[in-house]
Design a protein around this motif. Structure first.
Motif, PDB file in Angstrom:
ATOM      1  N   TYR A 207      53.740 100.130 -15.688  1.00 31.79           N
ATOM      2  CA  TYR A 207      54.671 100.124 -16.805  1.00 31.79           C
ATOM      3  C   TYR A 207      55.415 101.453 -16.907  1.00 31.79           C
ATOM      4  CZ  TYR A 207      56.668  99.908 -21.428  1.00 31.79           C
ATOM      5  OH  TYR A 207      57.559  99.942 -22.470  1.00 31.79           O
ATOM      6  N   SER A 208      54.702 102.544 -16.703  1.00 29.75           N
ATOM      7  CA  SER A 208      55.309 103.866 -16.773  1.00 29.75           C
ATOM      8  C   SER A 208      56.416 104.016 -15.735  1.00 29.75           C
ATOM      9  CB  SER A 208      54.238 104.934 -16.556  1.00 29.75           C
ATOM     10  OG  SER A 208      54.807 106.205 -16.576  1.00 29.75           O
TER      11      SER A 208
ATOM     12  N   LEU B 177      62.268 104.214 -14.587  1.00 27.66           N
ATOM     13  CA  LEU B 177      63.396 103.811 -13.751  1.00 27.66           C
ATOM     14  C   LEU B 177      64.431 102.962 -14.489  1.00 27.66           C
ATOM     15  CD1 LEU B 177      61.506 102.951 -10.443  1.00 27.66           C
ATOM     16  CD2 LEU B 177      62.898 104.977 -10.917  1.00 27.66           C
ATOM     17  N   PHE B 178      63.966 102.054 -15.348  1.00 22.51           N
ATOM     18  CA  PHE B 178      64.887 101.087 -15.935  1.00 22.51           C
ATOM     19  C   PHE B 178      65.258 101.357 -17.393  1.00 22.51           C
ATOM     20  CE2 PHE B 178      63.110  98.886 -12.299  1.00 22.51           C
ATOM     21  CZ  PHE B 178      64.255  98.376 -11.710  1.00 22.51           C
ATOM     22  N   TYR B 179      64.375 101.955 -18.142  1.00 22.49           N
ATOM     23  CA  TYR B 179      64.674 102.218 -19.540  1.00 22.49           C
ATOM     24  C   TYR B 179      65.238 103.627 -19.742  1.00 22.49           C
ATOM     25  CZ  TYR B 179      62.295  97.897 -20.715  1.00 22.49           C
ATOM     26  OH  TYR B 179      61.940  96.584 -20.796  1.00 22.49           O
ATOM     27  N   TRP B 180      64.705 104.576 -18.993  1.00 25.39           N
ATOM     28  CA  TRP B 180      65.144 105.956 -19.158  1.00 25.39           C
ATOM     29  C   TRP B 180      66.128 106.365 -18.066  1.00 25.39           C
ATOM     30  CZ3 TRP B 180      59.710 108.388 -20.392  1.00 25.39           C
ATOM     31  CH2 TRP B 180      59.296 107.937 -21.651  1.00 25.39           C
ATOM     32  N   ASP B 181      66.456 105.447 -17.154  1.00 24.91           N
ATOM     33  CA  ASP B 181      67.430 105.687 -16.076  1.00 24.91           C
ATOM     34  C   ASP B 181      67.099 106.903 -15.215  1.00 24.91           C
ATOM     35  OD1 ASP B 181      69.043 103.454 -16.572  1.00 24.91           O
ATOM     36  OD2 ASP B 181      70.172 104.525 -18.117  1.00 24.91           O
TER      37      ASP B 181
ATOM     38  N   ILE C 258      56.013  96.250  -7.984  1.00 26.62           N
ATOM     39  CA  ILE C 258      55.939  95.934  -9.415  1.00 26.62           C
ATOM     40  C   ILE C 258      56.954  94.851  -9.778  1.00 26.62           C
ATOM     41  CG2 ILE C 258      56.194  96.845 -11.756  1.00 26.62           C
ATOM     42  CD1 ILE C 258      55.292  99.607 -10.536  1.00 26.62           C
ATOM     43  N   LEU C 259      58.162  94.953  -9.233  1.00 26.47           N
ATOM     44  CA  LEU C 259      59.173  93.923  -9.504  1.00 26.47           C
ATOM     45  C   LEU C 259      58.734  92.564  -8.962  1.00 26.47           C
ATOM     46  CD1 LEU C 259      62.501  95.875  -8.885  1.00 26.47           C
ATOM     47  CD2 LEU C 259      61.466  95.231 -11.071  1.00 26.47           C
ATOM     48  N   LYS C 260      58.089  92.577  -7.809  1.00 29.52           N
ATOM     49  CA  LYS C 260      57.555  91.330  -7.249  1.00 29.52           C
ATOM     50  C   LYS C 260      56.493  90.753  -8.191  1.00 29.52           C
ATOM     51  CE  LYS C 260      55.418  89.467  -3.074  1.00 29.52           C
ATOM     52  NZ  LYS C 260      54.931  89.771  -1.723  1.00 29.52           N
ATOM     53  N   LYS C 261      55.639  91.607  -8.706  1.00 26.45           N
ATOM     54  CA  LYS C 261      54.606  91.179  -9.657  1.00 26.45           C
ATOM     55  C   LYS C 261      55.245  90.607 -10.921  1.00 26.45           C
ATOM     56  CE  LYS C 261      50.570  92.997 -12.161  1.00 26.45           C
ATOM     57  NZ  LYS C 261      49.695  94.186 -12.321  1.00 26.45           N
TER      58      LYS C 261
END
Length: 131
Positions: A83-84, A89-93, A117-120
């Motif tokens: 999650y971190s 990467l996606f929320y804090w760019d 993680i994206l696959k999961k």
């Protein structure tokens, strides 16, 4: 309704399996009489009469909210480390390079972890063909 029975809704023309809560909420919102009120309560901005009566705008908003809820549920199933990384990467760019530097690992390591993680998440969401 059997709790173990599979339920599907249409998202961008694709059948997507959803849990009973999302399925029931989706059908409730699709009911013509409660769609406008439910959407109005769910949004922070007021919709015009035309937007409320436009089935495509309502369906798009309902779809967006359902997908956001599914993503929220899937994110809760990640480990703290997973999650971190996603949050950075996606929320804090944060760039992969900057994140790799702060973690003391190579860029390729961060990239591979992100891909795993994206696959999961795709598997958790059960809509991998939409990503």
């Amino acid at each position: 309704m059997d709790k173990n029975e599979k339920r599907y809704i249409r998202v961008r023309g694709q059948k997507v399996e959803v849990d009973i809560t999302i399925y029931q909420e989706y059908n409730k919102l699709r009911n013509k009489q409660c769609r406008r009120d439910a959407l109005y309560r769910a949004t922070t901005e007021e919709l015009t009469e035309e937007e409320c009566l436009n089935p495509n705008a309502l369906d798009d908003e309902i779809e967006r909210r359902l997908l956001a809820e599914q993503l929220h549920i899937a994110l809760q199933k990640l480990t703290r480390e997973e999650y971190s990384l996603i949050r950075e990467l996606f929320y804090w760019d944060t760039s992969e390079r900057d994140l790799a530097e702060s973690l003391g690992v190579s860029c390729s390591t961060v990239h591979k972890r992100k891909a795993q993680i994206l696959k999961k998440l795709r598997k958790l969401l059960k809509i991998s063909d939409l990503w």
